[in-house]
Design a protein around this motif. Structure first.
Motif, PDB file in Angstrom:
ATOM      1  N   ARG A  10      35.126 -10.750 -25.827  1.00 25.21           N
ATOM      2  CA  ARG A  10      35.568  -9.654 -26.694  1.00 25.21           C
ATOM      3  C   ARG A  10      37.073  -9.738 -26.981  1.00 25.21           C
ATOM      4  O   ARG A  10      37.497  -9.587 -28.120  1.00 25.21           O
ATOM      5  CB  ARG A  10      35.219  -8.315 -26.018  1.00 25.21           C
ATOM      6  N   SER A  11      37.882 -10.003 -25.940  1.00 23.95           N
ATOM      7  CA  SER A  11      39.342  -9.908 -26.075  1.00 23.95           C
ATOM      8  C   SER A  11      40.066 -11.234 -26.255  1.00 23.95           C
ATOM      9  O   SER A  11      41.220 -11.251 -26.694  1.00 23.95           O
ATOM     10  CB  SER A  11      39.918  -9.204 -24.840  1.00 23.95           C
ATOM     11  N   TYR A  12      39.426 -12.345 -25.907  1.00 21.31           N
ATOM     12  CA  TYR A  12      40.075 -13.661 -25.962  1.00 21.31           C
ATOM     13  C   TYR A  12      39.222 -14.704 -26.673  1.00 21.31           C
ATOM     14  O   TYR A  12      39.453 -15.903 -26.536  1.00 21.31           O
ATOM     15  CB  TYR A  12      40.380 -14.164 -24.542  1.00 21.31           C
ATOM     16  N   GLY A  13      38.224 -14.267 -27.421  1.00 16.62           N
ATOM     17  CA  GLY A  13      37.289 -15.189 -28.051  1.00 16.62           C
ATOM     18  C   GLY A  13      37.807 -15.800 -29.340  1.00 16.62           C
ATOM     19  O   GLY A  13      38.964 -15.591 -29.735  1.00 16.62           O
ATOM     20  N   PRO A  14      36.950 -16.574 -30.001  1.00 19.20           N
ATOM     21  CA  PRO A  14      37.322 -17.210 -31.267  1.00 19.20           C
ATOM     22  C   PRO A  14      37.916 -16.199 -32.236  1.00 19.20           C
ATOM     23  O   PRO A  14      37.433 -15.072 -32.353  1.00 19.20           O
ATOM     24  CB  PRO A  14      35.998 -17.774 -31.781  1.00 19.20           C
ATOM     25  N   TYR A  56      42.642 -17.952 -27.985  1.00 20.58           N
ATOM     26  CA  TYR A  56      41.550 -18.911 -28.115  1.00 20.58           C
ATOM     27  C   TYR A  56      41.883 -19.975 -29.163  1.00 20.58           C
ATOM     28  O   TYR A  56      41.647 -21.169 -28.939  1.00 20.58           O
ATOM     29  CB  TYR A  56      40.230 -18.218 -28.464  1.00 20.58           C
ATOM     30  N   ASP A  57      42.420 -19.556 -30.280  1.00 17.26           N
ATOM     31  CA  ASP A  57      42.724 -20.516 -31.337  1.00 17.26           C
ATOM     32  C   ASP A  57      43.799 -21.509 -30.904  1.00 17.26           C
ATOM     33  O   ASP A  57      43.702 -22.705 -31.203  1.00 17.26           O
ATOM     34  CB  ASP A  57      43.114 -19.790 -32.620  1.00 17.26           C
ATOM     35  N   ASP A  58      44.818 -21.048 -30.170  1.00 17.71           N
ATOM     36  CA  ASP A  58      45.842 -21.961 -29.642  1.00 17.71           C
ATOM     37  C   ASP A  58      45.230 -22.951 -28.662  1.00 17.71           C
ATOM     38  O   ASP A  58      45.464 -24.169 -28.754  1.00 17.71           O
ATOM     39  CB  ASP A  58      46.963 -21.193 -28.938  1.00 17.71           C
TER      40      ASP A  58
END
Length: 190
Positions: free
Chosen positions: A46-50, A55-57
């Motif tokens: 929920r908080s660190y996903g795609p 996540y993107d970094d």
């Protein structure tokens, strides 16, 4: 890297590896008092996903590391199942280790059976940015891009299907055990 897996990636020689470790340190500062398991897995997705900056970094650094040749370099079972220890547990990583595992298979492929004495946090990065079907089997089921987080005492075969991915896994205190046996009961909290 030695076959024992105890040698770290030289992050000073690889600027992208250094960026990856520094970004992970920021993440560890936010999750170091949380316990791996189903609730943490839900929070991470929920908080660190795609689509999140973290996540993107991390995905960018992981894909760059594969291209640059320092990520997941030690073959475990041929070129489609490799890993490398990027960072050992230390005060700077809040005593998490960082290891990369590359798995590539269209059909379900199982890696080395193992247990997580203190749990595990996996950032699942699909190698192909667009259209990938690659998934990692977590304790809650199949996971594409995102997170799995097996709880303390859990054990399993790491499994992949649908293509190539990297599981960037974080182990509290670097603890992993290869003495678990398939069929052993799982702990009540997964």
């Amino acid at each position: 890297m030695e076959a024992s897996g105890n040698v770290e990636v030289d992050i000073e020689a690889h600027p992208t590896a250094k960026k990856l470790v520094n970004r992970c340190r920021e993440f560890f500062a936010e999750v170091d008092n949380l316990t791996p398991g189903k609730a943490l897995e839900e929070k991470l997705n929920r908080s660190y996903g795609p689509g999140t900056s973290f996540y993107d970094d991390i995905s960018t650094y992981v894909r760059s590391g594969l291209h640059e040749g320092w990520l997941a370099t030690t073959e475990i079972d041929g070129p489609n199942y490799r890993r490398s220890k990027i960072c050992l547990p230390s005060a700077e990583t809040r005593y998490f280790s960082i290891t990369s595992v590359y798995m590539n298979s269209e059909d379900v492929y199982s890696g080395q059976y193992h247990a997580h004495p203190y749990g595990e946090i996996n950032c699942v990065v699909q190698v192909e940015e667009e259209g990938s079907r690659a998934e990692l089997m977590g304790m809650q089921g199949w996971q594409g891009a995102g997170w799995t987080s097996p709880g303390p005492g859990t054990h399993h075969y790491p499994q992949v299907r649908g293509g190539a991915l990297v599981a960037l896994f974080f182990l509290p205190a670097g603890r992993i055990a290869y003495n678990a046996v398939p069929g052993m009961p799982q702990p009540l909290s997964e």
